[in-house]
Design an enzyme around this catalytic site. Structure first.
Site, PDB file in Angstrom:
ATOM      1  N   GLU B  54       0.812  -1.225   0.000  1.00 52.82           N
ATOM      2  CA  GLU B  54       0.000   0.000   0.000  1.00 52.82           C
ATOM      3  C   GLU B  54       0.846   1.276   0.000  1.00 52.82           C
ATOM      4  O   GLU B  54       0.392   2.317  -0.483  1.00 52.82           O
ATOM      5  CB  GLU B  54      -0.960   0.011   1.180  1.00 52.82           C
ATOM      6  CG  GLU B  54      -2.080  -1.023   1.065  1.00 52.82           C
ATOM      7  CD  GLU B  54      -1.711  -2.403   1.591  1.00 52.82           C
ATOM      8  OE1 GLU B  54      -0.523  -2.606   1.954  1.00 52.82           O
ATOM      9  OE2 GLU B  54      -2.582  -3.276   1.655  1.00 52.82           O
ATOM     10  N   PHE B 116     -11.568  -7.010  13.907  1.00 58.24           N
ATOM     11  CA  PHE B 116     -10.473  -7.474  13.052  1.00 58.24           C
ATOM     12  C   PHE B 116     -10.141  -6.429  11.983  1.00 58.24           C
ATOM     13  O   PHE B 116     -11.022  -5.941  11.283  1.00 58.24           O
ATOM     14  CB  PHE B 116     -10.864  -8.795  12.374  1.00 58.24           C
ATOM     15  CG  PHE B 116      -9.788  -9.309  11.450  1.00 58.24           C
ATOM     16  CD1 PHE B 116      -8.547  -9.699  11.951  1.00 58.24           C
ATOM     17  CD2 PHE B 116     -10.014  -9.376  10.075  1.00 58.24           C
ATOM     18  CE1 PHE B 116      -7.552 -10.145  11.096  1.00 58.24           C
ATOM     19  CE2 PHE B 116      -9.016  -9.835   9.217  1.00 58.24           C
ATOM     20  CZ  PHE B 116      -7.786 -10.218   9.733  1.00 58.24           C
ATOM     21  N   GLN B 117      -8.884  -6.079  11.894  1.00 57.85           N
ATOM     22  CA  GLN B 117      -8.377  -5.077  10.950  1.00 57.85           C
ATOM     23  C   GLN B 117      -9.037  -3.706  11.130  1.00 57.85           C
ATOM     24  O   GLN B 117      -9.124  -2.930  10.185  1.00 57.85           O
ATOM     25  CB  GLN B 117      -8.494  -5.569   9.498  1.00 57.85           C
ATOM     26  CG  GLN B 117      -7.554  -6.742   9.222  1.00 57.85           C
ATOM     27  CD  GLN B 117      -7.410  -7.088   7.750  1.00 57.85           C
ATOM     28  OE1 GLN B 117      -8.318  -6.877   6.963  1.00 57.85           O
ATOM     29  NE2 GLN B 117      -6.266  -7.644   7.380  1.00 57.85           N
ATOM     30  N   LYS B 166     -17.715  -0.576   6.048  1.00 58.34           N
ATOM     31  CA  LYS B 166     -18.116  -1.611   5.098  1.00 58.34           C
ATOM     32  C   LYS B 166     -19.617  -1.601   4.841  1.00 58.34           C
ATOM     33  O   LYS B 166     -20.059  -1.798   3.703  1.00 58.34           O
ATOM     34  CB  LYS B 166     -17.670  -2.982   5.612  1.00 58.34           C
ATOM     35  CG  LYS B 166     -17.677  -4.049   4.524  1.00 58.34           C
ATOM     36  CD  LYS B 166     -16.974  -5.313   4.991  1.00 58.34           C
ATOM     37  CE  LYS B 166     -16.980  -6.370   3.906  1.00 58.34           C
ATOM     38  NZ  LYS B 166     -16.305  -7.603   4.347  1.00 58.34           N
ATOM     39  N   MET B 479      24.288   8.705   1.645  1.00 63.66           N
ATOM     40  CA  MET B 479      24.199  10.022   2.271  1.00 63.66           C
ATOM     41  C   MET B 479      24.535   9.936   3.755  1.00 63.66           C
ATOM     42  O   MET B 479      25.197  10.813   4.301  1.00 63.66           O
ATOM     43  CB  MET B 479      22.806  10.621   2.057  1.00 63.66           C
ATOM     44  CG  MET B 479      22.686  12.052   2.525  1.00 63.66           C
ATOM     45  SD  MET B 479      23.884  13.161   1.736  1.00 63.66           S
ATOM     46  CE  MET B 479      22.940  13.741   0.323  1.00 63.66           C
TER      47      MET B 479
END
Lengths: 184, 566
Positions: B54, B116-117, B166, B479
């Site tokens: 993602e 959940f999630q 949802k 760097m």
């Protein structure tokens, strides 16, 4: 370094979820402690007003207010010092009824501090006083040192600017004009 | 007759189409599945790019937005998907990139129950977005999405997160879409103040040694032409911030290069010599200013910006010009007297010559030793006719890239400026190519940053994205190594990298590639890469201890500039 003093930040916002969080984030990022906070509907319907006090410098306040102001759902944010404002806090003091009656100076105390008795039962008395911090604090000190205070609570500051109208109304009128122009 | 009802997911698709969306970067999952199911019916109108992580979705959407000027759209599921997207959202806020990130959320009755999630996406993203909103009712989807696009793209652009429960995706509603183009509490386009325009023009007309600092605000407001007219009329030399690069072509005579820590000596030094400093759509970031106590103290300062909170934030401003650069620049230009500052502009010459001799010649045209980073970048830029899009990761590859890649057209630089996100480059390049399919996208990465999002090679394979990937491989976190050499007594703590066979990895993804480590093979390798029909990985083995110069050490002043010539 300019010295810190107490500033009152007044914020007008839409009444949407999560605004307090957004405002608090700006204070947190600059490590500013919020001294007092009060939120309520403003004189204009649907618009909420936050009154927040914090110790800071004018330079920081200017930046903080701009950063709050730029959040989408904030209508306008201002900062003021005490000279520009009429302000008040309210405090409630819970005392033992027995000791309160025994102290024998109830009338004198109420008159001296311009306080009111809100509730009294056999176990406790609740008195109320409004005023500046120093004033509510003075009563607290006196009670604490004499009969003791069972519970004490002080509200956040509420404040009103000394100018006539809420400055927001001008801005809202301007916004509505713009919208009209856009539509026509 | 009752209106036909549609699901929240379909309302989302319809609204996205109505807002002009034809590309989404995303990754499906449990709490966004109803939307993905609906997307299946919209395949002919919306192209979905399936990324491999993602973070890649948000960076690709950023790359897409930066080159196209459109709003980038990323779509992810709830919980870990949303948290994976965070880096790109924060990056977009820092770099003012218009982004709409749609995340799925658990069904509204489960909210707050540690389902959940489930994660508090709004709570997490409030500090790093222009607006973050949770939709719990299907009937709010069209409004929220339209509002999201308006906020993301107007004023100073930025990221918006819309978190959709949802059940809101599933429930049926009567669809109603009204494009949002007004929010009472939000004024994205400030009125131009005639007094400040006049005051700015007067200061410029009086200035003997003006210097302009050009930022990305110019590009975001499509004010490139207005900027050139402004600069040319008053004969003002300028330096660019990293994100302002390509607003004006590299070869414009008034273009004196890049500002900041690794910028060009001229514009940095002249900042402390000019009598008037004109910031345009830039925010006086610490990487540009160094120590504010010694920054341009001799100069009056004009600051053009659309974001009032930027004016006076870091440097005190003599004249603020609040507004959209396209309008304000044109308004000020109209009041300018044509001027010539030949003597002042000539004073840049010694700085240019010094930097050229001490730094640039050695970096671009070395006679011996291993390949140098600047050398590779310069050759790629030349071979693509100085007309490619530069995408970089973060670190030495980035600083070398922005120093040595040249531009003819605007919107030719995609790099993580404010947040400095390693791992940005590869996914951003995918988005850039999809946003500007006709242009050559040259993506420079270090061996460190490449491996932070290397999985996006899978996206390149699947989407057949023709990006030219150049890994400047020094087997070091370059760097950090540079700072260790200069400021930490050469104690190389955790900066050595043992790397895999990158070409073999690319091959596994069906991406062509090769290693180049010899100077005499460099031109040929670059040609092979550019001529190849499709994505290509060129791994340039560069010197281990390469240094980016000039360098103004962090938090110090331009007089401390290190040329690296001793």
């Amino acid at each position: 370094m300019s010295t810190k003093k107490l500033y009152t930040v007044i914020i007008f916002s839409e009444n949407t979820v999560g605004l307090l969080n957004q405002i608090a984030i700006v204070f947190t990022r600059r490590q500013l402690n919020i001294e007092t906070l009060s939120v309520s509907p403003s004189a204009i319907e649907g618009i909420h007003k936050f009154t927040i006090t914090t110790f800071s410098t004018e330079d920081i306040m200017d930046k903080v207010v701009k950063q709050i102001d730029k959040r989408v759902d904030i209508l306008k944010a201002y900062y003021n010092t005490d000279e520009d404002l009429v302000f008040q806090e309210i405090a409630l003091y819970k005392l033992s009824t027995e000791l309160f009656l025994k102290m024998g100076a109830v009338e004198e105390l109420i008159r001296k501090y311009n306080a009111r008795v809100l509730e009294m039962n056999e176990s406790c008395v609740v008195i109320q006083k409004s005023g500046h911090y120093e004033e509510t604090q003075a009563l607290f000190k006196e009670l604490s040192s004499t009969i003791g205070v069972l519970q004490f609570i002080r509200s956040g500051r509420v404040a009103i600017t000394k100018s006539k109208v809420e400055r927001l109304s001008d801005m809202l009128a301007e916004m509505e004009n713009k919208l009209e122009k856009k539509r026509s | 007759m009752e209106k036909q009802k549609i699901t929240g997911s379909e309302a989302l698709m319809k609204t996205l189409v109505a807002e002009g969306v034809d590309t989404i970067f995303g990754y499906p999952g449990g709490a966004i599945m109803p939307v993905y199911d609906c997307l299946y019916d919209y395949r002919d109108r919306i192209r979905h790019i399936l990324v491999r992580h993602e973070q890649g979705a948000t960076h690709a959407a950023q790359g897409y937005a930066r080159v196209s000027g459109k709003v980038g759209v990323a779509m992810v599921t709830s919980g870990p998907a949303a948290t994976n997207a965070i880096t790109g959202i924060a990056d977009a806020l820092m770099d003012s990139t218009p982004l709409v990130v749609i995340s799925g959320q658990v069904a509204s009755p489960l909210l707050g129950s540690d389902a959940f999630q489930e994660i508090d996406v709004i709570g997490i993203t409030l500090p790093i977005t222009k607006w973050a909103y949770q939709v719990r009712r299907a009937e709010d989807i069209a409004w929220a999405i339209s509002r999201a696009f308006y906020i993301a793209s107007s004023g100073r652009p930025g990221p918006v997160v819309i978190d959709i429960a949802k059940d809101a995706q599933i429930n049926k509603i009567e669809y109603e879409y009204n494009k949002v183009n007004y929010i009472r509490s939000y004024q994205p386009l400030p009125d131009v103040n005639a007094d400040s325009v006049a005051a700015a023009a007067e200061l410029i007309n009086q200035a003997k040694k003006p210097l302009a600092l050009v930022g990305q605000g110019v590009i975001l407001s499509n004010a490139e032409k207005e900027l050139v007219a402004f600069l040319e009329k008053a004969d003002i030399p300028f330096g660019s911030t990293i994100l302002g690069l390509s607003a004006v072509s590299s070869d414009h005579p008034l273009n004196k290069g890049m500002l900041g820590m690794h910028g060009n000596a001229g514009p940095n030094r002249k900042t402390n010599e000019c009598d008037l400093l004109i910031g345009i759509g830039m925010r006086f970031d610490d990487r540009v200013t160094g120590d504010l106590k010694t920054y341009a103290k001799q100069a009056k300062i004009i600051h053009f910006d659309i974001d009032l909170a930027e004016i006076g934030k870091n440097v005190p401003t003599t004249v603020p010009v609040h507004g959209d650069a396209k309008e304000t620049l044109a308004a000020v230009t109209a009041l300018l007297k044509p001027a010539k500052h030949t003597d002042w502009i000539a004073t840049f010459k010694p700085d240019e010559e010094e930097e050229n001799q001490k730094v640039i010649q050695k970096e671009l045209y070395p006679k011996s030793g291993q390949l140098k980073m600047g050398e590779v970048i310069n050759k790629v830029s030349e071979a693509s006719g100085h007309d490619g899009i530069l995408v970089t990761d973060v670190g030495q590859n980035q600083m070398m890239g922005v120093r040595y890649f040249k531009y003819k057209r605007t919107r030719s630089v995609v790099t993580s400026g404010g947040l400095g996100t390693m791992g940005f480059g590869l996914p951003a390049a995918i988005g850039a190519k999809i946003g500007a399919p006709d242009r050559t996208v040259c993506c420079f990465l270090g061996d460190g940053g490449f491996q932070m999002t290397i999985q996006e090679l899978g996206t390149i394979m699947q989407e057949k994205t023709n990006v030219k990937i150049i890994v400047l491989n020094n087997n070091f976190l370059g760097m950090v190594r540079q700072w260790q050499e200069l400021f930490f007594n050469e104690r190389y703590s955790e900066t050595v990298m043992e790397n895999p066979d990158f070409v073999a990895i690319a091959k596994a993804y069906n991406i062509a590639g090769r290693v180049v480590d010899k100077r005499e093979e460099l031109d040929g390798a670059i040609q092979e890469m550019l001529n190849h029909d499709g994505a290509y990985l060129l791994v340039a083995t560069v010197e281990t201890c390469g240094m980016v110069y000039p360098m103004i050490p962090a938090g110090t002043t331009v007089t401390n500039i290190i040329m690296g010539d001793n």
